[in-house]
Design a protein around this motif. Structure first.
Motif, PDB file in Angstrom:
ATOM      1  N   ASP A 163     -62.082 -33.476   4.372  1.00  0.00           N
ATOM      2  CA  ASP A 163     -61.112 -34.054   3.434  1.00  0.00           C
ATOM      3  C   ASP A 163     -60.642 -35.424   3.904  1.00  0.00           C
ATOM      4  N   ALA A 184     -64.362 -16.253  -9.259  1.00  0.00           N
ATOM      5  CA  ALA A 184     -63.547 -17.434  -8.958  1.00  0.00           C
ATOM      6  C   ALA A 184     -62.225 -17.451  -9.704  1.00  0.00           C
ATOM      7  N   GLY A 192     -62.148 -24.127  -9.597  1.00  0.00           N
ATOM      8  CA  GLY A 192     -62.038 -25.069  -8.487  1.00  0.00           C
ATOM      9  C   GLY A 192     -63.291 -25.240  -7.664  1.00  0.00           C
ATOM     10  N   SER A 193     -64.278 -24.373  -7.870  1.00  0.00           N
ATOM     11  CA  SER A 193     -65.490 -24.481  -7.055  1.00  0.00           C
ATOM     12  C   SER A 193     -66.646 -23.793  -7.763  1.00  0.00           C
ATOM     13  N   ASP A 217     -71.306 -22.974  -7.154  1.00  0.00           N
ATOM     14  CA  ASP A 217     -72.481 -23.013  -6.283  1.00  0.00           C
ATOM     15  C   ASP A 217     -73.465 -24.040  -6.835  1.00  0.00           C
ATOM     16  N   GLY A 220     -68.369 -29.231 -11.253  1.00  0.00           N
ATOM     17  CA  GLY A 220     -67.221 -28.554 -11.857  1.00  0.00           C
ATOM     18  C   GLY A 220     -67.692 -27.460 -12.802  1.00  0.00           C
TER      19      GLY A 220
END
Length: 500
Positions: free
Chosen positions: A237, A409, A466-467, A469, A488
């Motif tokens: 980050d 998710a 938020g995530s 693969d 996204g």
């Protein structure tokens, strides 16, 4: 700026008269030494200019040496001492301090004339400072420090600092490897064969000035861990933040068009991935503008909704949603101009309902369907120019895996339609340096908000994830991970009966 204009204290020249005298110095890259018509000697760089009058021959010889290869401060002092005498030494140290304070010096650690490592400031804020080293203090590599190849050099950087260390000799790389565990300077010298402790100390000075070292404390916590702000930054980050903003790197930045003469830009609209297309109904925008709820009401009603109506979303609703969110409204051309006004390259650009830096619009939408009235399950690609869907694959194991990931998710997230956002990254990186991926993530954010507002106005259930693969997406879509990768995911379905 002249001698007398320097606001720092003159006596601090002692910094170069005692500790760190074995360090090598030279003028930094980009700095030049010149003699002015009035006899003044000047050092100029993009960071500023220093000028001196009445420079005696010994000091002038020392400055000539600084403009060449690395030289030790002792060697400079010997040169001044032999020509100008002992009385000129304080002035040498003072001038070195002036150059340091203005960021015009580069420092290096050397052993028997071989440069082991050198430090390079990355912006005008960096100032090399001799740090106090304790023989009893263990030092440890910062968890933010990282090595990489740059051209033919191995460089070490940390987003905590404003400098880079170039590791020019295997002994310096071995020292860095040892610092994966805490070591005192004498212990490091013992582990490095035929490397004097003074040279080890010089290397540690470079690493400390690059903010690449920390110190361990009680309980296994380092000084970085004790900082409540820094402790909450992850390595990736902080590195990503530092490299996508000005200040802590020296790489080209912004719209540089670095590939303009080597690689052609990608087309503004991706060609359909297959022949089987489904033409979508174009909604009546005048009716929508007349009947849609006010923006303020939509903004206040916007929520992530994980539940759906008994009846699934329809093909007409999905088509209207995609049309309002991502269609091509107009297209044009951007020209990259060269010297003399000739066109070096042309880049296709478009306008769509959401904003995009440089009108790149690199994001592709892939509806992945579990339940949609009028549309069989499977994976599709949306063509924003012709407002149509192309079938990528039927509802097979890849599609089920993507839908299952979305279900994990998000709470109660059994999406009727999952829309994958995939970036043709080269649309942005062809134009922008350093900020390309950060720009793509900003595009994901504004596209998410556009999707939320349109879905809310239509009475649908929206939820951004938020995530995801990216490798699974590439395998399912048949795209190459490095050419078009998911950035996204957005769940969509019919609104629950009676509202939220």
């Amino acid at each position: 700026m002249r001698d007398d204009d320097l606001h720092e204290a003159r006596p601090s020249a002692a910094r170069y008269a005692s500790p760190g005298r074995s360090l090598c110095v030279r003028l930094r890259d980009g700095a030049t030494l010149s003699e002015r018509p009035d006899g003044d000697l000047a050092v100029s760089s993009p960071f500023g200019t220093l000028a001196w009058k009445r420079m005696p021959p010994g000091l002038r010889a020392a400055f000539d040496a600084l403009a060449g290869a690395f030289v030790t401060v002792d060697a400079l002092a010997d040169r001044v001492l032999g020509i100008d005498g002992e009385g000129a030494l304080p002035r040498l140290y003072h001038h070195l301090e002036q150059l340091r304070l203005c960021g015009l010096l580069q420092h290096a650690a050397a052993q028997e004339g071989v440069i082991l490592a050198e430090i390079m400031g990355l912006d005008p804020r960096h100032r090399f400072t001799i740090r106090a080293l304790s023989p009893a203090q263990p030092y440890l590599l910062s968890r933010f420090a990282h090595c990489r190849r740059e051209g033919g050099r191995l460089v070490l950087e940390s987003p905590v600092g404003h400098a880079r260390v170039v590791l020019r000799d295997p002994r310096a790389a071995m020292l860095v490897a040892l610092l994966a565990e805490p070591h005192t300077p004498p212990h490091l010298a013992e582990r490095l064969p035929e490397t004097p402790e003074e040279v080890v100390a010089d290397c540690l000075q470079l690493l400390l000035n690059a903010d690449a070292l920390t110190t361990p404390g009680e309980g296994g916590f380092t000084a970085e861990d004790e900082d409540p702000a820094l402790a909450q930054w992850g390595f990736h980050d902080l590195l990503f933040h530092a490299r996508s903003r000005f200040g802590r790197h020296s790489t080209p930045f912004g719209a540089t068009f670095r590939h303009v003469d080597r690689i052609a830009p990608l087309p503004a609209v991706k060609p359909p991935p297959g022949d089987a297309t489904i033409v979508l109904e174009r909604p009546d925008l005048e009716r929508i503008q007349a009947e849609d709820p006010p923006l303020a009401r939509v903004m206040e009603a916007r929520r992530s909704i994980y539940t759906y109506g008994e009846h699934p979303i329809t093909l007409a609703q999905l088509g209207e949603f995609l049309y309002r969110v991502a269609r091509v409204r107009s297209s044009g051309e951007f020209r990259v101009m060269g010297e003399g006004g000739h066109t070096r390259a042309r880049m296709e650009v478009t306008s769509r309902p959401y904003p995009s830096g440089g009108k790149c619009y690199e994001i592709e939408l892939y509806p992945i369907v579990r339940r949609c009235e009028g549309l069989p399950g499977g994976m599709y690609h949306y063509d924003p120019l012709h407002h149509r869907l192309s079938r990528v694959r039927e509802r097979d194991g890849y599609v089920e895996a993507l839908l299952r990931y979305a279900s994990v998710a998000a709470p109660n997230g059994d999406p009727q339609v999952l829309i994958a956002l995939a970036a043709r990254f080269q649309r942005v990186s062809w134009k922008y340096d350093a900020i390309a991926y950060a720009t793509t993530l900003k595009h994901v954010g504004v596209l998410y908000q556009t999707m939320y507002l349109v879905a809310t106005a239509m009475g649908l259930s929206p939820c951004a994830l938020g995530s995801g693969d990216a490798d699974l997406f590439a395998a399912a879509s048949g795209t190459r991970y490095f050419a078009e990768t998911s950035v996204g995911e957005f769940m969509l379905g019919s609104g629950p009966e009676g509202g939220v």
